[in-house]
Write a protein that holds these residues in place. Structure first.
Motif, PDB file in Angstrom:
ATOM      1  N   ASP A  66      12.262  11.284 -27.493  1.00 15.71           N
ATOM      2  CA  ASP A  66      12.499  11.588 -26.079  1.00 15.71           C
ATOM      3  C   ASP A  66      14.005  11.648 -25.843  1.00 15.71           C
ATOM      4  O   ASP A  66      14.560  10.884 -25.052  1.00 15.71           O
ATOM      5  CB  ASP A  66      11.834  10.522 -25.202  1.00 15.71           C
ATOM      6  CG  ASP A  66      11.856  10.910 -23.728  1.00 15.71           C
ATOM      7  OD1 ASP A  66      12.143  12.094 -23.446  1.00 15.71           O
ATOM      8  OD2 ASP A  66      11.601  10.042 -22.881  1.00 15.71           O
ATOM      9  N   ASP A  67      14.627  12.563 -26.542  1.00  8.50           N
ATOM     10  CA  ASP A  67      16.086  12.716 -26.512  1.00  8.50           C
ATOM     11  C   ASP A  67      16.383  14.168 -26.160  1.00  8.50           C
ATOM     12  O   ASP A  67      16.013  15.092 -26.898  1.00  8.50           O
ATOM     13  CB  ASP A  67      16.674  12.350 -27.876  1.00  8.50           C
ATOM     14  CG  ASP A  67      18.193  12.518 -27.929  1.00  8.50           C
ATOM     15  OD1 ASP A  67      18.806  12.765 -26.864  1.00  8.50           O
ATOM     16  OD2 ASP A  67      18.759  12.427 -29.030  1.00  8.50           O
ATOM     17  N   ARG A  71      15.775  17.538 -28.473  1.00  9.17           N
ATOM     18  CA  ARG A  71      14.788  18.510 -28.020  1.00  9.17           C
ATOM     19  C   ARG A  71      15.418  19.889 -27.857  1.00  9.17           C
ATOM     20  O   ARG A  71      14.826  20.911 -28.232  1.00  9.17           O
ATOM     21  CB  ARG A  71      14.166  18.039 -26.700  1.00  9.17           C
ATOM     22  CG  ARG A  71      13.335  16.769 -26.854  1.00  9.17           C
ATOM     23  CD  ARG A  71      13.115  16.073 -25.503  1.00  9.17           C
ATOM     24  NE  ARG A  71      12.243  16.837 -24.626  1.00  9.17           N
ATOM     25  CZ  ARG A  71      10.921  16.699 -24.601  1.00  9.17           C
ATOM     26  NH1 ARG A  71      10.322  15.839 -25.410  1.00  9.17           N
ATOM     27  NH2 ARG A  71      10.183  17.419 -23.775  1.00  9.17           N
ATOM     28  N   CYS A  72      16.630  19.939 -27.309  1.00 14.95           N
ATOM     29  CA  CYS A  72      17.329  21.227 -27.173  1.00 14.95           C
ATOM     30  C   CYS A  72      17.653  21.827 -28.536  1.00 14.95           C
ATOM     31  O   CYS A  72      17.540  23.044 -28.743  1.00 14.95           O
ATOM     32  CB  CYS A  72      18.607  21.044 -26.356  1.00 14.95           C
ATOM     33  SG  CYS A  72      18.342  20.733 -24.598  1.00 14.95           S
ATOM     34  N   GLN A  73      18.025  20.980 -29.479  1.00 15.02           N
ATOM     35  CA  GLN A  73      18.360  21.476 -30.809  1.00 15.02           C
ATOM     36  C   GLN A  73      17.142  22.042 -31.530  1.00 15.02           C
ATOM     37  O   GLN A  73      17.215  23.111 -32.148  1.00 15.02           O
ATOM     38  CB  GLN A  73      18.980  20.352 -31.644  1.00 15.02           C
ATOM     39  CG  GLN A  73      20.403  20.004 -31.261  1.00 15.02           C
ATOM     40  CD  GLN A  73      20.961  18.885 -32.134  1.00 15.02           C
ATOM     41  OE1 GLN A  73      20.228  18.082 -32.701  1.00 15.02           O
ATOM     42  NE2 GLN A  73      22.286  18.830 -32.232  1.00 15.02           N
ATOM     43  N   ILE A  74      16.024  21.343 -31.439  1.00 14.56           N
ATOM     44  CA  ILE A  74      14.836  21.811 -32.152  1.00 14.56           C
ATOM     45  C   ILE A  74      14.336  23.120 -31.566  1.00 14.56           C
ATOM     46  O   ILE A  74      13.886  24.029 -32.293  1.00 14.56           O
ATOM     47  CB  ILE A  74      13.733  20.726 -32.147  1.00 14.56           C
ATOM     48  CG1 ILE A  74      12.763  20.962 -33.312  1.00 14.56           C
ATOM     49  CG2 ILE A  74      12.976  20.678 -30.833  1.00 14.56           C
ATOM     50  CD1 ILE A  74      13.332  20.692 -34.663  1.00 14.56           C
ATOM     51  N   VAL A  75      14.430  23.283 -30.242  1.00 13.43           N
ATOM     52  CA  VAL A  75      14.021  24.536 -29.611  1.00 13.43           C
ATOM     53  C   VAL A  75      14.998  25.652 -29.969  1.00 13.43           C
ATOM     54  O   VAL A  75      14.592  26.775 -30.320  1.00 13.43           O
ATOM     55  CB  VAL A  75      13.923  24.360 -28.081  1.00 13.43           C
ATOM     56  CG1 VAL A  75      13.739  25.717 -27.396  1.00 13.43           C
ATOM     57  CG2 VAL A  75      12.759  23.446 -27.727  1.00 13.43           C
ATOM     58  N   SER A  76      16.285  25.368 -29.927  1.00  6.98           N
ATOM     59  CA  SER A  76      17.303  26.388 -30.197  1.00  6.98           C
ATOM     60  C   SER A  76      17.214  26.883 -31.637  1.00  6.98           C
ATOM     61  O   SER A  76      17.305  28.089 -31.900  1.00  6.98           O
ATOM     62  CB  SER A  76      18.690  25.829 -29.912  1.00  6.98           C
ATOM     63  OG  SER A  76      18.840  25.498 -28.550  1.00  6.98           O
ATOM     64  N   TRP A  77      17.023  25.973 -32.586  1.00  8.31           N
ATOM     65  CA  TRP A  77      16.963  26.386 -33.986  1.00  8.31           C
ATOM     66  C   TRP A  77      15.658  27.122 -34.294  1.00  8.31           C
ATOM     67  O   TRP A  77      15.636  28.005 -35.167  1.00  8.31           O
ATOM     68  CB  TRP A  77      17.130  25.187 -34.908  1.00  8.31           C
ATOM     69  CG  TRP A  77      18.570  24.778 -35.052  1.00  8.31           C
ATOM     70  CD1 TRP A  77      19.184  23.722 -34.461  1.00  8.31           C
ATOM     71  CD2 TRP A  77      19.566  25.449 -35.834  1.00  8.31           C
ATOM     72  NE1 TRP A  77      20.518  23.678 -34.820  1.00  8.31           N
ATOM     73  CE2 TRP A  77      20.776  24.722 -35.672  1.00  8.31           C
ATOM     74  CE3 TRP A  77      19.570  26.565 -36.653  1.00  8.31           C
ATOM     75  CZ2 TRP A  77      21.962  25.099 -36.290  1.00  8.31           C
ATOM     76  CZ3 TRP A  77      20.750  26.949 -37.278  1.00  8.31           C
ATOM     77  CH2 TRP A  77      21.931  26.223 -37.099  1.00  8.31           C
ATOM     78  N   THR A  78      14.591  26.808 -33.585  1.00  8.09           N
ATOM     79  CA  THR A  78      13.347  27.559 -33.779  1.00  8.09           C
ATOM     80  C   THR A  78      13.502  28.988 -33.270  1.00  8.09           C
ATOM     81  O   THR A  78      13.053  29.946 -33.921  1.00  8.09           O
ATOM     82  CB  THR A  78      12.185  26.871 -33.048  1.00  8.09           C
ATOM     83  OG1 THR A  78      12.090  25.507 -33.477  1.00  8.09           O
ATOM     84  CG2 THR A  78      10.876  27.566 -33.352  1.00  8.09           C
ATOM     85  N   ILE A  79      14.137  29.148 -32.130  1.00  4.46           N
ATOM     86  CA  ILE A  79      14.426  30.493 -31.623  1.00  4.46           C
ATOM     87  C   ILE A  79      15.351  31.228 -32.587  1.00  4.46           C
ATOM     88  O   ILE A  79      15.163  32.421 -32.872  1.00  4.46           O
ATOM     89  CB  ILE A  79      15.046  30.410 -30.217  1.00  4.46           C
ATOM     90  CG1 ILE A  79      14.062  29.787 -29.224  1.00  4.46           C
ATOM     91  CG2 ILE A  79      15.474  31.790 -29.735  1.00  4.46           C
ATOM     92  CD1 ILE A  79      14.665  29.489 -27.871  1.00  4.46           C
ATOM     93  N   LYS A 130      15.401  13.443 -39.377  1.00  2.10           N
ATOM     94  CA  LYS A 130      16.189  12.532 -38.558  1.00  2.10           C
ATOM     95  C   LYS A 130      15.300  11.779 -37.561  1.00  2.10           C
ATOM     96  O   LYS A 130      15.455  10.569 -37.358  1.00  2.10           O
ATOM     97  CB  LYS A 130      17.276  13.316 -37.821  1.00  2.10           C
ATOM     98  CG  LYS A 130      18.154  12.475 -36.914  1.00  2.10           C
ATOM     99  CD  LYS A 130      19.185  13.347 -36.199  1.00  2.10           C
ATOM    100  CE  LYS A 130      20.022  12.512 -35.238  1.00  2.10           C
ATOM    101  NZ  LYS A 130      21.012  13.360 -34.508  1.00  2.10           N
ATOM    102  N   ALA A 131      14.365  12.514 -36.958  1.00  2.00           N
ATOM    103  CA  ALA A 131      13.452  11.877 -36.004  1.00  2.00           C
ATOM    104  C   ALA A 131      12.535  10.887 -36.709  1.00  2.00           C
ATOM    105  O   ALA A 131      12.225   9.817 -36.170  1.00  2.00           O
ATOM    106  CB  ALA A 131      12.636  12.947 -35.278  1.00  2.00           C
ATOM    107  N   LEU A 132      12.094  11.216 -37.929  1.00  3.60           N
ATOM    108  CA  LEU A 132      11.218  10.312 -38.676  1.00  3.60           C
ATOM    109  C   LEU A 132      11.956   9.056 -39.101  1.00  3.60           C
ATOM    110  O   LEU A 132      11.437   7.936 -38.954  1.00  3.60           O
ATOM    111  CB  LEU A 132      10.659  11.037 -39.904  1.00  3.60           C
ATOM    112  CG  LEU A 132       9.777  10.202 -40.835  1.00  3.60           C
ATOM    113  CD1 LEU A 132       8.479   9.803 -40.130  1.00  3.60           C
ATOM    114  CD2 LEU A 132       9.478  10.983 -42.122  1.00  3.60           C
TER     115      LEU A 132
END
Length: 249
Positions: A66-67, A71-79, A130-132
Motif C-alpha cells: 500500500d505504497d 503502485r505508480c511504478q508498477i503501473v508505469s513499467w507495465t504500460i 522488492k515487495a516480497l
C-alpha cells in the motif's frame, strides 16, 4: 492479324486455361489464408498482452504494498512494457511518451539495452521481489503476479516468431511466375473466343486485376507489424487503450 499476314495461327484452346486458372486461384487462396492466419495470430497475441497487462496490474494493486510510489511504478513499467513491445516489433526507438512514465533516466536505460521488453520485464520482476522481501506481498500473490509477467514475455516472443519467420520466398516467386505465364499466354486463347480482337486486352486486364490483388493481399497480411503495409495491426491504439485502462486503475 498474324494469321492473315504471316500464315501463322497462334490461337490456343481455352480448356487448359480453365483448369490452370482454377489451380492458380486455389494457390492464391491458400497463400491469402496463410497470410491471414499470421495476421490473426498476431492480433490474438496482442489481445493476450492487453489481458495479461490488466491482470498483472490488478493483482499487484490488490495484493501488493500500500505504497503510492510502488503502485505508480508498477503501473508505469507495465504500460512501458506494451510500448516497448510495439517499438521492438517495428524496429523503432522508444519515443518521448515514455519520459512521463519512467522518467528521463529510464528512457535512456532503454536505449542502451539490446531487447527492450526483456529489460522492462526484469524491472517489473525487481519491483515484485522488492515487495516480497519487504513482507508487503504474500508469496502466493508474488507467484501469481510473476506468472502473469512471464506470460507477457511469451506473447512478445510469439509476435517475434511471426515477424522473423515470413512465408517461404520460393512460394511467392513460383506463384508470381505462374501468374505471369498465365496472363502472357491468355490472349492467344481468347483470340477465337471473342467477336472482336479489341476485347482481348480488356478481358485480360479484368482477369489480371483480381489475380494481382489476391497476390498483393497475401503480401500485406503476412507482415502484420510493418507500418508500410495497409493491413498492419493498430498497435498504437492498442497501447493507448492499455495505458488508459491501467492508469484508471
Amino acid at each position: 492479324y498474324v494469321k492473315q499476314n504471316f500464315g501463322l495461327d497462334l490461337s490456343l484452346e481455352i480448356a487448359p486455361y480453365e483448369l490452370t486458372g482454377a489451380a492458380l486461384g486455389l494457390l492464391l487462396v491458400l497463400r491469402t489464408n496463410s497470410g491471414y492466419e499470421r495476421w490473426w495470430e498476431a492480433r490474438k497475441l496482442w489481445g493476450g498482452i492487453v489481458n495479461q497487462s490488466r491482470n498483472f496490474v490488478i493483482n499487484c494493486l490488490n495484493h501488493g504494498p500500500d505504497d503510492d510510489q510502488w503502485r505508480c511504478q508498477i503501473v508505469s513499467w507495465t504500460i512501458t512494457f506494451c510500448h516497448t513491445a510495439r517499438h521492438n516489433l517495428r524496429s523503432e526507438k522508444p519515443g518521448i511518451e515514455l519520459v512521463s512514465l519512467i522518467g528521463q533516466s529510464g528512457q535512456e536505460a532503454l536505449l542502451t539495452c539490446n531487447h527492450m521488453p526483456s529489460f522492462v520485464a526484469m524491472t517489473m520482476g525487481q519491483l515484485l521481489r522488492k515487495a516480497l522481501d519487504s513482507g508487503q506481498m504474500s508469496e502466493f500473490a508474488f507467484i501469481q503476479a510473476d506468472r502473469e509477467r512471464c506470460l507477457l514475455i511469451d506473447h512478445v516472443g510469439g509476435c517475434e516468431r511471426i515477424q522473423k519467420t515470413p512465408l517461404a520466398l520460393a512460394y511467392s516467386i513460383k506463384i508470381r511466375r505462374f501468374i505471369s505465364i498465365f496472363l502472357f499466354t491468355l490472349p492467344f486463347a481468347l483470340t477465337h473466343q471473342l467477336n472482336s480482337d479489341w476485347l482481348v486486352p480488356l478481358v485480360v486486364m479484368l482477369v489480371a486485376y483480381p489475380l494481382f490483388s489476391l497476390d498483393q493481399l497475401g503480401v500485406e497480411l503476412q507482415e502484420p507489424f510493418s507500418i508500410q503495409n495497409l493491413g498492419h495491426l493498430p498497435l498504437g491504439s492498442i497501447c493507448d487503450t492499455i495505458e488508459d485502462n491501467l492508469l484508471s486503475l
